[in-house]
Write a protein that holds these residues in place. Structure first.
Motif, PDB file in Angstrom:
ATOM      1  N   ILE A 192      29.660 133.152 118.405  1.00 58.89           N
ATOM      2  CA  ILE A 192      29.394 133.824 117.129  1.00 58.89           C
ATOM      3  C   ILE A 192      30.276 133.234 116.037  1.00 58.89           C
ATOM      4  CG2 ILE A 192      29.540 135.990 115.875  1.00 58.89           C
ATOM      5  CD1 ILE A 192      28.944 137.440 118.401  1.00 58.89           C
ATOM      6  N   ILE A 193      31.559 133.042 116.333  1.00 57.67           N
ATOM      7  CA  ILE A 193      32.427 132.524 115.281  1.00 57.67           C
ATOM      8  C   ILE A 193      32.081 131.067 114.972  1.00 57.67           C
ATOM      9  CG2 ILE A 193      34.812 132.101 114.636  1.00 57.67           C
ATOM     10  CD1 ILE A 193      35.647 134.484 115.970  1.00 57.67           C
ATOM     11  N   SER A 194      31.650 130.291 115.963  1.00 62.44           N
ATOM     12  CA  SER A 194      31.209 128.918 115.676  1.00 62.44           C
ATOM     13  C   SER A 194      30.040 128.910 114.716  1.00 62.44           C
ATOM     14  CB  SER A 194      30.751 128.210 116.952  1.00 62.44           C
ATOM     15  OG  SER A 194      31.809 127.950 117.787  1.00 62.44           O
ATOM     16  N   GLU A 195      29.078 129.811 114.940  1.00 60.30           N
ATOM     17  CA  GLU A 195      27.921 129.804 114.058  1.00 60.30           C
ATOM     18  C   GLU A 195      28.281 130.285 112.662  1.00 60.30           C
ATOM     19  OE1 GLU A 195      25.052 128.382 114.726  1.00 60.30           O
ATOM     20  OE2 GLU A 195      26.067 127.831 116.566  1.00 60.30           O
ATOM     21  N   LEU A 196      29.201 131.241 112.567  1.00 62.64           N
ATOM     22  CA  LEU A 196      29.639 131.654 111.228  1.00 62.64           C
ATOM     23  C   LEU A 196      30.334 130.497 110.528  1.00 62.64           C
ATOM     24  CD1 LEU A 196      31.080 135.245 111.672  1.00 62.64           C
ATOM     25  CD2 LEU A 196      29.171 134.581 110.277  1.00 62.64           C
ATOM     26  N   THR A 197      31.125 129.731 111.278  1.00 64.01           N
ATOM     27  CA  THR A 197      31.781 128.574 110.685  1.00 64.01           C
ATOM     28  C   THR A 197      30.755 127.563 110.209  1.00 64.01           C
ATOM     29  OG1 THR A 197      33.462 128.878 112.364  1.00 64.01           O
ATOM     30  CG2 THR A 197      33.593 126.897 111.062  1.00 64.01           C
ATOM     31  N   ARG A 198      29.711 127.394 110.987  1.00 62.63           N
ATOM     32  CA  ARG A 198      28.683 126.441 110.585  1.00 62.63           C
ATOM     33  C   ARG A 198      28.013 126.883 109.293  1.00 62.63           C
ATOM     34  NH1 ARG A 198      26.855 123.189 114.372  1.00 62.63           N
ATOM     35  NH2 ARG A 198      27.432 124.792 115.849  1.00 62.63           N
ATOM     36  N   ILE A 199      27.731 128.188 109.169  1.00 59.08           N
ATOM     37  CA  ILE A 199      27.116 128.671 107.934  1.00 59.08           C
ATOM     38  C   ILE A 199      28.072 128.460 106.755  1.00 59.08           C
ATOM     39  CG2 ILE A 199      26.206 130.657 106.715  1.00 59.08           C
ATOM     40  CD1 ILE A 199      25.311 131.818 109.256  1.00 59.08           C
ATOM     41  N   ALA A 200      29.359 128.740 106.961  1.00 63.16           N
ATOM     42  CA  ALA A 200      30.314 128.552 105.869  1.00 63.16           C
ATOM     43  C   ALA A 200      30.384 127.098 105.448  1.00 63.16           C
ATOM     44  CB  ALA A 200      31.700 129.043 106.302  1.00 63.16           C
ATOM     45  N   SER A 201      30.397 126.199 106.429  1.00 63.53           N
ATOM     46  CA  SER A 201      30.472 124.779 106.093  1.00 63.53           C
ATOM     47  C   SER A 201      29.222 124.324 105.352  1.00 63.53           C
ATOM     48  CB  SER A 201      30.649 123.974 107.371  1.00 63.53           C
ATOM     49  OG  SER A 201      30.487 122.619 107.122  1.00 63.53           O
ATOM     50  N   HIS A 202      28.057 124.785 105.781  1.00 60.81           N
ATOM     51  CA  HIS A 202      26.830 124.374 105.097  1.00 60.81           C
ATOM     52  C   HIS A 202      26.738 124.980 103.720  1.00 60.81           C
ATOM     53  CE1 HIS A 202      25.407 122.087 108.300  1.00 60.81           C
ATOM     54  NE2 HIS A 202      24.773 123.004 108.990  1.00 60.81           N
ATOM     55  N   CYS A 203      27.303 126.196 103.507  1.00 62.20           N
ATOM     56  CA  CYS A 203      27.334 126.783 102.161  1.00 62.20           C
ATOM     57  C   CYS A 203      28.124 125.893 101.221  1.00 62.20           C
ATOM     58  CB  CYS A 203      28.048 128.134 102.185  1.00 62.20           C
ATOM     59  SG  CYS A 203      26.982 129.513 102.192  1.00 62.20           S
ATOM     60  N   LEU A 204      29.293 125.472 101.680  1.00 58.49           N
ATOM     61  CA  LEU A 204      30.114 124.620 100.837  1.00 58.49           C
ATOM     62  C   LEU A 204      29.416 123.295 100.592  1.00 58.49           C
ATOM     63  CD1 LEU A 204      33.872 124.290 101.036  1.00 58.49           C
ATOM     64  CD2 LEU A 204      32.581 122.254 100.803  1.00 58.49           C
ATOM     65  N   TRP A 205      28.772 122.757 101.609  1.00 60.93           N
ATOM     66  CA  TRP A 205      28.041 121.503 101.427  1.00 60.93           C
ATOM     67  C   TRP A 205      26.969 121.652 100.361  1.00 60.93           C
ATOM     68  CZ3 TRP A 205      22.830 121.686 102.457  1.00 60.93           C
ATOM     69  CH2 TRP A 205      22.161 120.498 102.154  1.00 60.93           C
ATOM     70  N   TRP A 206      26.267 122.793 100.376  1.00 63.86           N
ATOM     71  CA  TRP A 206      25.187 122.984  99.402  1.00 63.86           C
ATOM     72  C   TRP A 206      25.745 123.029  97.993  1.00 63.86           C
ATOM     73  CZ3 TRP A 206      23.723 126.949  95.988  1.00 63.86           C
ATOM     74  CH2 TRP A 206      22.451 126.826  95.457  1.00 63.86           C
ATOM     75  N   GLY A 207      26.865 123.757  97.837  1.00 61.49           N
ATOM     76  CA  GLY A 207      27.456 123.846  96.513  1.00 61.49           C
ATOM     77  C   GLY A 207      27.874 122.480  95.989  1.00 61.49           C
ATOM     78  N   VAL A 208      28.490 121.685  96.878  1.00 59.31           N
ATOM     79  CA  VAL A 208      28.973 120.378  96.445  1.00 59.31           C
ATOM     80  C   VAL A 208      27.823 119.421  96.207  1.00 59.31           C
ATOM     81  CG1 VAL A 208      30.311 118.419  97.192  1.00 59.31           C
ATOM     82  CG2 VAL A 208      31.179 120.665  97.515  1.00 59.31           C
ATOM     83  N   MET A 209      26.757 119.542  96.987  1.00 62.57           N
ATOM     84  CA  MET A 209      25.610 118.650  96.766  1.00 62.57           C
ATOM     85  C   MET A 209      25.000 118.907  95.402  1.00 62.57           C
ATOM     86  SD  MET A 209      22.781 117.251  99.044  1.00 62.57           S
ATOM     87  CE  MET A 209      21.705 116.018  98.380  1.00 62.57           C
ATOM     88  N   GLY A 210      24.843 120.181  95.047  1.00 59.96           N
ATOM     89  CA  GLY A 210      24.307 120.478  93.731  1.00 59.96           C
ATOM     90  C   GLY A 210      25.196 119.933  92.633  1.00 59.96           C
ATOM     91  N   MET A 211      26.508 120.074  92.836  1.00 60.04           N
ATOM     92  CA  MET A 211      27.437 119.625  91.824  1.00 60.04           C
ATOM     93  C   MET A 211      27.384 118.119  91.656  1.00 60.04           C
ATOM     94  SD  MET A 211      31.338 120.742  91.624  1.00 60.04           S
ATOM     95  CE  MET A 211      31.972 119.455  92.652  1.00 60.04           C
ATOM     96  N   ASP A 212      27.244 117.393  92.754  1.00 59.38           N
ATOM     97  CA  ASP A 212      27.196 115.939  92.656  1.00 59.38           C
ATOM     98  C   ASP A 212      25.952 115.483  91.940  1.00 59.38           C
ATOM     99  OD1 ASP A 212      28.681 115.114  95.854  1.00 59.38           O
ATOM    100  OD2 ASP A 212      29.524 115.467  93.880  1.00 59.38           O
ATOM    101  N   VAL A 213      24.835 116.196  92.160  1.00 54.55           N
ATOM    102  CA  VAL A 213      23.597 115.770  91.536  1.00 54.55           C
ATOM    103  C   VAL A 213      23.537 116.242  90.083  1.00 54.55           C
ATOM    104  CG1 VAL A 213      21.123 116.006  91.760  1.00 54.55           C
ATOM    105  CG2 VAL A 213      22.487 115.729  93.732  1.00 54.55           C
TER     106      VAL A 213
END
Lengths: 352, 160, 373
Positions: free
Chosen positions: C108-129
């Motif tokens: 469960i904690i691994s999957e929560l970590t994965r969601i957190a990491s992908h959230c940050l990735w999404w934010g940064v991807m938008g910012m880069d574009v």
């Protein structure tokens, strides 16, 4: 009544006290100083407005500590910029390097002088108003190119080239979309355009479909003219460097920065004057009340500026080749067809 | 140990070993002290074996490790086949500590490019036919190879 | 290094540009030396090592419990999964069987970590574009996950919750309820992400057909994780070599075959939905039991070599431990997913424009401390 008869009283007093030549010159100097002050104040408060609107979109508060609602924030920033060290490059071409910011400022000021803020507040009402505006805004490109070239920095030069080509391309669309509206009024003089709207209704309603298309094209091209997002490839932080103003610091940087906001103000003012009736009130509600005219102008202006800010904080950025493709392959043909459409509608008498 | 890992049923380790011995009889196979089939190959035959393994279906090099055994310097390749998920380990080593040279497998698995630069950086093993062999993480003027067991650095190492 | 590049064969119109090490788009201290002709990129050479901390050498003098704490700082956005990798290696080497409660909580904690990491990735991807608002929206949702972790593990980023043998302490009584609240909240927010960025015409034009990586190249470059799945190579370690409680949950592996930036983007968004599905299946049925198996105070692994793979948010992390029977390992190697993904960048971005490079790097989602270790 109160505000605008001051102008008449000052005018009369000056001409009674001083000989005629000197009185005209003094009057011109006073008007110039007034516009400079307006330029500075508008620039400062637009920056603050941008920051608060951006914060509102991003679910946070903007600056609200320095003064109530953060009114003194930009003044604090400007004071900070004034005290910064002017770090220039050693081998920069000194004369051109110092000259470049002034091009953009002078262009902005000259454009501001022809805008009608109300029936009586218009510094320079010439009969080629719209044409004059377009011509003067083309001079701003020189400032950008000079700034990039004289910095002696290859990344600034690349940024300046990109910005130059973007501005030159989109000027065409701006000019042609304004031309569409001039077809309706038959005159280029700005005060006559507003008089026409007072008689027949706002131009965007008069021209319905082609006017609406012209307005959309004008907004897109206007945003590209001022190098704002989604066309801000030039100053994008994620790309290389900071574009043509990398080597500027302190007050000179502030000039470029303010000039961007003033350009936004000018594009919005042109849109308000030509499409939305300038200082006229909707349906003639407050027809005779003279001091409401600048207020209506400001309300419409703020709406269009808010629209431009909304674009900036929502859309991603276009790549430079997509940007040019948009202009030359899509907007320009669309614009030309729109002019023909508007001409046909006027000839057939289908305008409102 | 091995029961915790799901291995493919298509080919067991014995069948694989038999198949590979047909390519090259000069190899040592072992399965003790590891959960995979280990193949130790002399460094001259490394490229041949790797080419044959790639033809056999082992197209995914998922780990490449340099190691200092004390007297020899070696490289360990962990391979996987993307079609039947069989995993395999190839080991090779060299006795020459002054100027160790091995063959590069960049032409077989492109992922080896940065990995071999890393092994050169930390162990000093040079690779023939590598497109761009230079230090990866340390500065170009660094002397010595830190992950060797006989590396001494009084300023940077804290020994307990 | 720049002198070497200048002296190499250089056509007269090309010039080289440094991107980084301080650069908003390189996600860390990565320096790329680009050779550009006009706007087209001719060559990319990465210059690494700005955050090299010799973690592998340090592991040779530390005990096995201490190694776990070093792995947090490698890929700090999936720190729990890194810890889990080392703990699983040690537990499998010793032949320990951890209780079911531990397995489920770790998943469960691994999957929560994965969601957190992908959230940050999404934010940064938008910012880069260029869409700067996405950064703030993503962090707003990530804060909820960080609060859950802070209550249970005590830290928001470097969690140190796993030890060889189990977990350090039991989950907080509020953990289950707060996780469920987060899931209901995030299920409403994730479609917002799609409306803001995915369906935007400008974004699609920036990412469609950009940074193409074919399936054969992906396998040859050793690419793993969402980057490989965007090219059609099925590489999910959770399905192929399952560990912890992944055997008992039902989820799909997301595959897209186009191989461009947009498909890598869509893989990660779909993975967030799958992670929520996994947590849903486990959160109500956490089995009771112990939270650790007692090990000796000084852990000594038997002589031999041990390898464990896990699926972090970036790809396949491998831990290789070579032990000679003493209390410190003889050699530890971390197979970093970001290093292999970076290797493929040259293939993807050469021949494109600078704006494409930025979008491609954002879709690769590399974390530089993972490369440098």
């Amino acid at each position: 009544m109160i505000t605008l008869s001051i102008i008449k009283t000052i005018h009369n007093w000056l001409f009674s006290v001083l000989p005629e030549r000197i009185a005209s010159i003094t009057e011109m100097v006073l008007i110039a100083v007034f516009y400079l002050a307006l330029f500075a104040v508008i620039g400062l408060y637009l920056v603050l407005l941008e920051r608060r609107v951006a914060a509102w979109f991003q679910l946070r508060r903007g600056p609200n500590r320095v003064g109530p609602w953060g009114i003194f924030q930009t003044i604090a920033d400007a004071l900070k910029l004034v005290t910064k060290e002017l770090v220039g490059t050693k081998r920069a071409d000194k004369f051109l390097y110092n000259l470049a910011p002034y091009f953009v400022i002078v262009t902005a000021l000259v454009s501001m002088s022809v805008l009608p803020f109300s029936e009586q507040v218009q510094a320079f009402d010439i009969n080629i108003g719209v044409f004059f505006l377009l011509a003067v805004s083309s001079i701003g490109v020189i400032g950008i190119l000079l700034g990039g070239w004289s910095s002696n920095n290859k990344y600034s030069l690349i940024g300046a080239m990109r910005s130059g080509i973007q501005t030159i391309s989109y000027e065409l669309s701006v000019g042609l979309s304004l031309l569409t509206m001039v077809l309706l009024t038959g005159t280029l003089q700005l005060s006559e355009i507003i008089a026409n709207q007072q008689a027949n209704g706002w131009l965007i309603i008069q021209g319905h479909i082609p006017a609406f298309i012209a307005f959309s094209i004008f907004m897109i091209a206007g945003t590209a003219e001022t190098n704002r997002a989604p066309f801000d490839l030039v100053e994008a932080e994620s790309e290389l460097g900071a574009g043509f103003h990398t080597e500027y610091s302190g007050m000179k940087f502030a000039y470029f920065f303010l000039a961007e906001f003033i350009n936004m103000f000018i594009i919005s003012s042109i849109a308000v004057t030509v499409f939305f009736g300038g200082w006229l009130s909707p349906f003639g509600i407050t027809e005779g009340i003279i001091w409401m005219q600048p207020i209506w102008f400001c309300i419409k202006l703020v709406a269009i500026i808010f629209l431009m800010m909304w674009f900036r904080w929502t859309f991603p950025r276009l790549r430079v080749d997509q940007l040019l493709k948009l202009e030359w392959k899509y907007l320009l043909p669309l614009n030309l067809m729109n002019i023909v459409l508007m001409a046909i509608l006027i000839w057939l008498g289908f305008t409102i | 140990m091995k029961e915790n890992y799901k291995t493919s049923n298509l080919m067991t380790n014995e069948e694989l070993q038999n198949k590979i011995t047909t390519f090259n009889a000069n190899l040592e196979f072992t399965e003790e002290a590891s959960q995979f089939l280990n193949i130790t190959v002399p460094k001259e035959d490394l490229i041949n074996l790797c080419n044959q393994l790639k033809k056999e279906g082992f197209d995914y090099l998922f780990c490449m490790t340099g190691i200092d055994y004390g007297e020899e310097l070696g490289v360990i390749y962990h391979l996987e086949s993307t079609t039947d998920r069989k995993q395999l380990v190839v080991k090779t080593q060299t006795m020459d500590r002054e100027s160790p040279i091995l063959d590069s497998v960049v032409s077989i698995w492109k992922t080896a490019e940065l990995n071999e630069m890393e092994i050169f950086d930390f162990f000093g093993i040079k690779f023939n036919n590598h497109p761009n062999l230079k230090r990866l993480f340390l500065t170009p003027d660094w002397r010595g190879f830190p992950l060797r067991k006989d590396y001494i650095d009084e300023d940077n190492m804290v020994i307990k | 290094m720049t002198e070497q590049i200048v002296n190499n064969s250089f056509k007269s119109q090309e010039y080289f540009v440094n991107m980084g090490p301080q650069h908003p788009a390189t996600h860390g201290v990565l320096r790329l030396i680009l050779t550009i002709d006009g706007e087209i990129i001719k060559n990319i050479e990465p210059d690494l090592g700005y955050i090299h901390r010799s973690i592998e050498k340090m592991c040779e003098r530390d005990s096995y419990q201490q190694i776990v704490h070093l792995t947090d700082r490698m890929d700090y956005l999936s720190s729990h999964i890194n810890n889990e990798a080392v703990c699983l290696t040690v537990e499998n080497a010793l032949g320990l069987e951890v209780p079911d409660r531990v397995k489920v909580i770790r998943t469960i904690i691994s999957e929560l970590t994965r969601i957190a990491s992908h959230c940050l990735w999404w934010g940064v991807m938008g910012m880069d574009v260029g869409a700067l608002t996405t950064y703030f929206l993503a962090f707003r949702d990530r804060e909820m996950i960080n609060d859950i972790f802070e209550e249970t593990c005590g830290a928001r980023l470097t969690m140190n919750y796993n030890i060889p043998g189990g977990l350090m302490f039991d989950i907080h009584p509020n953990f289950v309820q707060r996780t469920k609240e987060f899931l209901t909240h995030f299920r409403k927010k994730l479609p917002e992400y799609d409306r803001l960025l995915t369906n935007n015409v400008i974004f699609q034009k920036r990412t469609k057909g950009v940074g193409f990586l074919s399936k054969q190249d992906a396998i040859s470059y050793g690419v793993s994780g969402p980057v490989a799945r965007g090219s059609g190579y099925s590489s999910d370690v959770r399905k192929i070599h399952p560990y912890s409680a992944y055997n008992s949950v039902d989820f799909n592996e997301i595959l897209f075959t186009e191989g461009d930036t947009l498909s890598r983007y869509k893989v990660r968004i779909a993975e967030m939905w799958e992670s929520m599905k996994i947590i849903d299946q486990l959160i109500d049925n956490i089995p009771e039991g112990d939270i650790k198996v007692t090990t000796k105070a000084v852990i000594k692994l038997p002589k031999g070599e041990f390898y464990q793979k896990v699926e972090t948010a970036r790809g396949e992390l491998g831990v290789y431990i070579n032990s000679t029977g003493t209390k410190n390992p003889y050699r530890v190697k971390f197979r970093s997913p970001s290093l292999s993904n970076l290797n493929a960048l040259k293939q993807m971005a050469v021949g494109g424009k600078i704006g494409d490079l930025v979008a491609t790097m954002a879709s690769l989602d590399i974390v530089v401390p993972d490369i440098d270790r």
